[in-house]
Design a protein around this motif. Structure first.
Motif, PDB file in Angstrom:
ATOM      1  N   SER A 279      48.417  64.866   2.086  1.00 32.50           N
ATOM      2  CA  SER A 279      48.840  63.648   1.750  1.00 32.50           C
ATOM      3  C   SER A 279      49.729  63.946   0.641  1.00 32.50           C
ATOM      4  CB  SER A 279      47.488  62.863   1.210  1.00 32.50           C
ATOM      5  OG  SER A 279      46.853  63.648   0.169  1.00 32.50           O
ATOM      6  N   GLY A 280      50.266  64.988   0.375  1.00 30.65           N
ATOM      7  CA  GLY A 280      51.078  65.115  -0.835  1.00 30.65           C
ATOM      8  C   GLY A 280      50.122  65.315  -1.878  1.00 30.65           C
ATOM      9  N   GLY A 281      50.395  64.477  -3.133  1.00 30.11           N
ATOM     10  CA  GLY A 281      49.689  64.650  -4.538  1.00 30.11           C
ATOM     11  C   GLY A 281      48.390  64.087  -4.684  1.00 30.11           C
TER      12      GLY A 281
ATOM     13  N   VAL B 192      45.527  73.517  -8.264  1.00 31.77           N
ATOM     14  CA  VAL B 192      45.912  72.235  -8.961  1.00 31.77           C
ATOM     15  C   VAL B 192      47.168  71.477  -8.655  1.00 31.77           C
ATOM     16  CG1 VAL B 192      44.717  73.097 -11.253  1.00 31.77           C
ATOM     17  CG2 VAL B 192      47.442  73.537 -10.942  1.00 31.77           C
ATOM     18  N   ASP B 193      47.273  70.505  -8.576  1.00 32.13           N
ATOM     19  CA  ASP B 193      48.687  69.868  -8.170  1.00 32.13           C
ATOM     20  C   ASP B 193      49.939  70.006  -8.917  1.00 32.13           C
ATOM     21  OD1 ASP B 193      47.363  68.247  -6.017  1.00 32.13           O
ATOM     22  OD2 ASP B 193      46.295  67.308  -7.941  1.00 32.13           O
TER      23      ASP B 193
ATOM     24  N   GLN C   9      55.435  61.141 -21.769  1.00 35.29           N
ATOM     25  CA  GLN C   9      56.482  61.544 -20.995  1.00 35.29           C
ATOM     26  C   GLN C   9      56.152  62.769 -20.069  1.00 35.29           C
ATOM     27  OE1 GLN C   9      58.963  62.305 -24.437  1.00 35.29           O
ATOM     28  NE2 GLN C   9      60.810  61.512 -23.372  1.00 35.29           N
ATOM     29  N   LEU C  10      55.188  63.830 -20.117  1.00 38.27           N
ATOM     30  CA  LEU C  10      55.076  64.721 -19.447  1.00 38.27           C
ATOM     31  C   LEU C  10      53.955  64.179 -18.319  1.00 38.27           C
ATOM     32  CD1 LEU C  10      54.395  67.610 -18.459  1.00 38.27           C
ATOM     33  CD2 LEU C  10      52.432  67.669 -20.056  1.00 38.27           C
ATOM     34  N   MET C  11      53.325  63.558 -18.630  1.00 38.07           N
ATOM     35  CA  MET C  11      52.480  62.660 -17.527  1.00 38.07           C
ATOM     36  C   MET C  11      53.260  61.948 -16.583  1.00 38.07           C
ATOM     37  SD  MET C  11      49.721  64.218 -18.224  1.00 38.07           S
ATOM     38  CE  MET C  11      49.280  65.252 -19.649  1.00 38.07           C
ATOM     39  N   ASP C  12      54.154  61.131 -17.039  1.00 37.68           N
ATOM     40  CA  ASP C  12      55.139  60.326 -16.363  1.00 37.68           C
ATOM     41  C   ASP C  12      55.906  61.162 -15.270  1.00 37.68           C
ATOM     42  OD1 ASP C  12      57.729  57.822 -16.791  1.00 37.68           O
ATOM     43  OD2 ASP C  12      55.811  57.861 -15.555  1.00 37.68           O
TER      44      ASP C  12
ATOM     45  N   ASP D 102      54.621  63.125  -6.486  1.00 35.77           N
ATOM     46  CA  ASP D 102      55.088  62.403  -5.600  1.00 35.77           C
ATOM     47  C   ASP D 102      56.165  62.611  -4.644  1.00 35.77           C
ATOM     48  OD1 ASP D 102      53.006  60.638  -5.949  1.00 35.77           O
ATOM     49  OD2 ASP D 102      54.007  59.084  -7.033  1.00 35.77           O
ATOM     50  N   GLY D 103      56.888  63.823  -5.047  1.00 29.66           N
ATOM     51  CA  GLY D 103      58.119  64.440  -4.537  1.00 29.66           C
ATOM     52  C   GLY D 103      59.249  63.810  -4.838  1.00 29.66           C
ATOM     53  N   LYS D 104      59.269  63.271  -5.981  1.00 37.53           N
ATOM     54  CA  LYS D 104      60.598  62.733  -6.588  1.00 37.53           C
ATOM     55  C   LYS D 104      61.267  63.762  -7.454  1.00 37.53           C
ATOM     56  CE  LYS D 104      58.822  57.625  -6.960  1.00 37.53           C
ATOM     57  NZ  LYS D 104      57.814  57.564  -7.741  1.00 37.53           N
ATOM     58  N   GLU D 105      62.469  63.640  -7.170  1.00 36.78           N
ATOM     59  CA  GLU D 105      63.455  64.313  -8.260  1.00 36.78           C
ATOM     60  C   GLU D 105      63.128  64.096  -9.685  1.00 36.78           C
ATOM     61  OE1 GLU D 105      64.453  67.180  -5.821  1.00 36.78           O
ATOM     62  OE2 GLU D 105      65.435  67.316  -7.800  1.00 36.78           O
ATOM     63  N   ILE D 106      62.985  64.890 -10.518  1.00 36.31           N
ATOM     64  CA  ILE D 106      62.908  64.542 -11.883  1.00 36.31           C
ATOM     65  C   ILE D 106      64.078  65.179 -12.490  1.00 36.31           C
ATOM     66  CG2 ILE D 106      60.411  63.912 -11.956  1.00 36.31           C
ATOM     67  CD1 ILE D 106      60.047  66.655 -13.233  1.00 36.31           C
ATOM     68  N   PRO D 107      64.570  64.613 -14.078  1.00 32.37           N
ATOM     69  CA  PRO D 107      65.783  65.450 -14.550  1.00 32.37           C
ATOM     70  C   PRO D 107      65.189  66.800 -15.055  1.00 32.37           C
ATOM     71  CG  PRO D 107      64.708  63.496 -15.641  1.00 32.37           C
ATOM     72  CD  PRO D 107      64.030  63.587 -14.553  1.00 32.37           C
TER      73      PRO D 107
END
Ligand code: GZL
Length: 307
Positions: A9-11, A74-75, A268-271, A278-283
């Motif tokens: 299920s991903g994360g 871990v995730d 910010q880290l948890m965000d 969730d598989g999103k691209e992050i900076p």
């Protein structure tokens, strides 16, 4: 985590909660204590299940912790690399295990930047530069020479490397400013005091201390007083961090200037962790917001300081 039909299920593990493995440097300074508190409180607030380890400032302990997080599946893994080099192997193992890694606070010198999803932390070169620029400005009214003792952070760490180069660059603006001695104080009060005792004996001409964190400056202050010199007056002191004890010394006139290095990276880290799971691209690079403090500004800011 795995869903009933066996698909991934991903994360998140079975109850949908994200599990994060965090490998902390240690507990060497007031900054680190505040940073640990920020990470732990932010994980709780974000509903992230946090596995946390303290490496006592030893790289091999951080590597062991990261390997145990990989084994526990871990995730996401986050850590602050105690020194810049020697991470490629373990980061490759995390990548092969399909576990994203987020660097916080300190950076690695790995050429392969696919080994981590993001680096969230301060610009240490700029911090060193800000300290140097203050000294150049303050030295405009100096009559005689400006002889600097520099207490460096942990040898090989990104903050030590970058603050040293940022400071050196900035003081080039005034040739009467000289670094007469520079030595590793390992970011701790004890080491800062010990090294400063020796350097003061070898360099009675020194009249400025640049300590690369408040804790070394606070330790050194005891050595300065023991040598019969008045901190903030006979020996000007500029430091980096702006933790409560440093800000108190600044407000009391024992320090002269502090460049802030915020440890409050937790939220910010948890965000970022949620987005990456969730598989999103992050900076790739997230810069910490931070400022500087004079003695007057410290008096005003002290009552509301969170750390
Ligand atoms: C900087 C951090 C440094 C602090 C020290 O982001 O890595 O380590 O400046 C701490 O106080 O020990």
């Amino acid at each position: 985590g795995l869903t009933a039909c066996g698909g991934d299920s991903g994360g998140g593990n079975d109850d949908g909660k994200i599990t994060m493995g965090f490998a902390q440097v240690g507990a060497e300074s007031g900054w680190r204590t505040a940073n640990t508190k920020s990470v732990q409180e932010a994980a709780k607030a974000a509903g992230i299940d946090l596995k946390f380890s303290d490496a006592q400032q030893k790289q091999e302990n951080q590597i062991k912790a990261i390997r145990s997080y990989i084994a526990q599946k871990v995730d996401v893994i986050a850590f602050s690399p105690v020194i810049e080099s020697g991470w490629d192997q373990v980061l490759k193992e995390a990548k092969d295990a399909d576990i994203p890694v987020i660097l916080t606070d300190r950076a690695v010198d790995s050429k392969d930047t696919s080994l981590y999803k993001s680096f969230i932390g301060s610009d240490f070169i700029l911090e060193g530069k800000k300290a140097g620029e203050w000294l150049v400005d303050d030295s405009k009214t100096a009559k005689g020479p400006v002889n600097v003792i520099q207490l460096e952070g942990t040898t090989g760490s990104a903050p030590a490397n970058d603050r040293t180069s940022g400071f050196a660059d900035a003081i080039k603006a005034d040739p009467k400013i000289k670094i007469v001695a520079s030595q590793d104080g390992d970011f701790t009060r004890a080491k800062g005091k010990e090294v400063m005792e020796a350097l003061l004996k070898a360099h009675p001409e020194a009249n400025v201390l640049f300590a690369q964190n408040d804790d070394m400056g606070l330790g050194a202050m005891e050595a300065i007083e023991a040598a019969g010199k008045k901190p903030g007056v006979d020996m000007k002191i500029v430091t980096i961090d702006a933790v409560k004890d440093g800000m108190t010394a600044l407000a009391n006139g024992q320090f002269n200037y502090i460049v802030e290095c915020s440890p409050l990276l937790g939220p910010q880290l948890m965000d970022l962790a949620k987005q990456v799971v969730d598989g999103k691209e992050i900076p790739k690079r997230v810069l910490t917001k931070e400022t500087t403090f004079t003695q007057e500004q410290a008096k005003t800011a002290l009552p509301s300081r969170k750390y």
